[in-house]
Design a protein around this motif. Sequence first.
Motif, PDB file in Angstrom:
ATOM      1  N   ASP A  66     -58.210  34.919  48.244  1.00  0.00           N
ATOM      2  CA  ASP A  66     -59.190  35.345  47.238  1.00  0.00           C
ATOM      3  C   ASP A  66     -60.042  34.150  46.816  1.00  0.00           C
ATOM      4  OD1 ASP A  66     -58.158  37.920  47.272  1.00  0.00           O
ATOM      5  OD2 ASP A  66     -57.031  37.689  45.405  1.00  0.00           O
ATOM      6  N   THR A  67     -61.262  34.447  46.369  1.00  0.00           N
ATOM      7  CA  THR A  67     -62.149  33.375  45.929  1.00  0.00           C
ATOM      8  C   THR A  67     -62.147  33.259  44.408  1.00  0.00           C
ATOM      9  OG1 THR A  67     -64.067  34.843  45.968  1.00  0.00           O
ATOM     10  CG2 THR A  67     -63.667  33.528  47.946  1.00  0.00           C
ATOM     11  N   LEU A  68     -62.428  32.047  43.953  1.00  0.00           N
ATOM     12  CA  LEU A  68     -62.560  31.751  42.532  1.00  0.00           C
ATOM     13  C   LEU A  68     -64.010  31.390  42.264  1.00  0.00           C
ATOM     14  CD1 LEU A  68     -59.442  29.424  42.117  1.00  0.00           C
ATOM     15  CD2 LEU A  68     -59.588  31.866  41.646  1.00  0.00           C
ATOM     16  N   ASP A  69     -64.474  31.651  41.055  1.00  0.00           N
ATOM     17  CA  ASP A  69     -65.840  31.289  40.694  1.00  0.00           C
ATOM     18  C   ASP A  69     -65.938  29.771  40.595  1.00  0.00           C
ATOM     19  OD1 ASP A  69     -66.651  33.942  40.521  1.00  0.00           O
ATOM     20  OD2 ASP A  69     -66.128  34.083  38.398  1.00  0.00           O
ATOM     21  N   VAL A  79     -75.010  25.006  50.826  1.00  0.00           N
ATOM     22  CA  VAL A  79     -75.695  25.188  52.105  1.00  0.00           C
ATOM     23  C   VAL A  79     -76.737  26.293  52.000  1.00  0.00           C
ATOM     24  CG1 VAL A  79     -75.382  25.909  54.517  1.00  0.00           C
ATOM     25  CG2 VAL A  79     -73.773  24.326  53.468  1.00  0.00           C
ATOM     26  N   ASN A  80     -76.415  27.348  51.240  1.00  0.00           N
ATOM     27  CA  ASN A  80     -77.361  28.462  51.097  1.00  0.00           C
ATOM     28  C   ASN A  80     -77.286  29.031  49.680  1.00  0.00           C
ATOM     29  OD1 ASN A  80     -75.172  30.354  50.996  1.00  0.00           O
ATOM     30  ND2 ASN A  80     -75.034  30.221  53.218  1.00  0.00           N
ATOM     31  N   GLU A  81     -78.085  30.052  49.434  1.00  0.00           N
ATOM     32  CA  GLU A  81     -78.168  30.630  48.089  1.00  0.00           C
ATOM     33  C   GLU A  81     -76.887  31.320  47.642  1.00  0.00           C
ATOM     34  OE1 GLU A  81     -79.492  33.361  51.187  1.00  0.00           O
ATOM     35  OE2 GLU A  81     -80.340  31.448  50.602  1.00  0.00           O
ATOM     36  N   SER A  82     -75.940  31.533  48.548  1.00  0.00           N
ATOM     37  CA  SER A  82     -74.660  32.139  48.168  1.00  0.00           C
ATOM     38  C   SER A  82     -73.810  31.179  47.344  1.00  0.00           C
ATOM     39  CB  SER A  82     -73.874  32.555  49.410  1.00  0.00           C
ATOM     40  OG  SER A  82     -74.579  33.533  50.123  1.00  0.00           O
ATOM     41  N   GLY A  83     -74.125  29.891  47.410  1.00  0.00           N
ATOM     42  CA  GLY A  83     -73.392  28.898  46.637  1.00  0.00           C
ATOM     43  C   GLY A  83     -72.140  28.410  47.333  1.00  0.00           C
ATOM     44  N   LEU A  84     -71.364  27.648  46.603  1.00  0.00           N
ATOM     45  CA  LEU A  84     -70.104  27.130  47.118  1.00  0.00           C
ATOM     46  C   LEU A  84     -69.070  28.243  47.170  1.00  0.00           C
ATOM     47  CD1 LEU A  84     -69.818  23.858  44.988  1.00  0.00           C
ATOM     48  CD2 LEU A  84     -70.747  24.095  47.293  1.00  0.00           C
ATOM     49  N   THR A  85     -68.081  28.077  48.025  1.00  0.00           N
ATOM     50  CA  THR A  85     -66.962  29.012  48.091  1.00  0.00           C
ATOM     51  C   THR A  85     -65.685  28.254  47.789  1.00  0.00           C
ATOM     52  OG1 THR A  85     -68.071  30.335  49.786  1.00  0.00           O
ATOM     53  CG2 THR A  85     -65.699  30.631  49.568  1.00  0.00           C
ATOM     54  N   CYS A  86     -64.907  28.765  46.845  1.00  0.00           N
ATOM     55  CA  CYS A  86     -63.621  28.177  46.482  1.00  0.00           C
ATOM     56  C   CYS A  86     -62.549  29.221  46.752  1.00  0.00           C
ATOM     57  CB  CYS A  86     -63.614  27.750  45.020  1.00  0.00           C
ATOM     58  SG  CYS A  86     -64.743  26.381  44.692  1.00  0.00           S
ATOM     59  N   THR A  87     -61.690  28.942  47.716  1.00  0.00           N
ATOM     60  CA  THR A  87     -60.688  29.896  48.175  1.00  0.00           C
ATOM     61  C   THR A  87     -59.297  29.437  47.767  1.00  0.00           C
ATOM     62  OG1 THR A  87     -62.104  30.346  50.083  1.00  0.00           O
ATOM     63  CG2 THR A  87     -59.842  31.139  50.204  1.00  0.00           C
ATOM     64  N   LEU A  88     -58.538  30.352  47.177  1.00  0.00           N
ATOM     65  CA  LEU A  88     -57.201  30.055  46.668  1.00  0.00           C
ATOM     66  C   LEU A  88     -56.140  30.239  47.743  1.00  0.00           C
ATOM     67  CD1 LEU A  88     -55.285  29.516  44.209  1.00  0.00           C
ATOM     68  CD2 LEU A  88     -55.281  31.994  43.856  1.00  0.00           C
ATOM     69  N   GLU A  89     -55.187  29.315  47.759  1.00  0.00           N
ATOM     70  CA  GLU A  89     -53.960  29.480  48.536  1.00  0.00           C
ATOM     71  C   GLU A  89     -52.817  29.373  47.535  1.00  0.00           C
ATOM     72  OE1 GLU A  89     -51.346  27.151  51.901  1.00  0.00           O
ATOM     73  OE2 GLU A  89     -53.519  26.878  51.901  1.00  0.00           O
ATOM     74  N   VAL A  90     -52.148  30.487  47.299  1.00  0.00           N
ATOM     75  CA  VAL A  90     -51.065  30.551  46.323  1.00  0.00           C
ATOM     76  C   VAL A  90     -49.865  29.758  46.842  1.00  0.00           C
ATOM     77  CG1 VAL A  90     -49.440  32.136  45.189  1.00  0.00           C
ATOM     78  CG2 VAL A  90     -51.836  32.783  45.447  1.00  0.00           C
ATOM     79  N   ALA A  91     -49.207  29.007  45.966  1.00  0.00           N
ATOM     80  CA  ALA A  91     -48.001  28.272  46.344  1.00  0.00           C
ATOM     81  C   ALA A  91     -46.879  29.262  46.635  1.00  0.00           C
ATOM     82  CB  ALA A  91     -47.591  27.315  45.238  1.00  0.00           C
TER      83      ALA A  91
END
Length: 159
Positions: A66-69, A79-91
Amino acid sequence: YRPYGSNIGQTTIHEFGFKASTTIPQSGDSSKINDGYSSLKIFFQQKIGANLIFKTDLGTGKSTGDTLDCIAKSGLEAVNESGLTCTLEVAPNPTEDFFAVITVTGYKEIAANTEAVLLIAGIENAQTTTATTVKITCSKQKYRTLLSVFTLSMTPVGF
């Protein structure tokens, strides 16, 4: 590293910063593996001794993938207008040996000596006032070789 709220367990925005010691290639397109690409990873330790530090999902209620804001405050450009992507990896377990990880992608090349600051929303503050270390790593891949660019450990400011 700085949480914007100081209450234990409060869900808030967290600020992460680093100074690029060398040029960091643009993140992510593994189809251009020979050109080189990079990724930033932020590691949150789950436990120190008997003290629970961060929840396995960082208190987000989200699952692995899942992604976080998140947004760049300075020094990072999307890189583009979509912005950065921050993806969670649960422990997988709340132990000293396991970490929740946020992978940051979608940024352009970062020039050497640039001070970069990233904001990520929805992370729950540490469950204790015990000094906590959050680790940021940057790695780049080129010609199918993974190279470490830097590893930086930070303790929170503001508690």
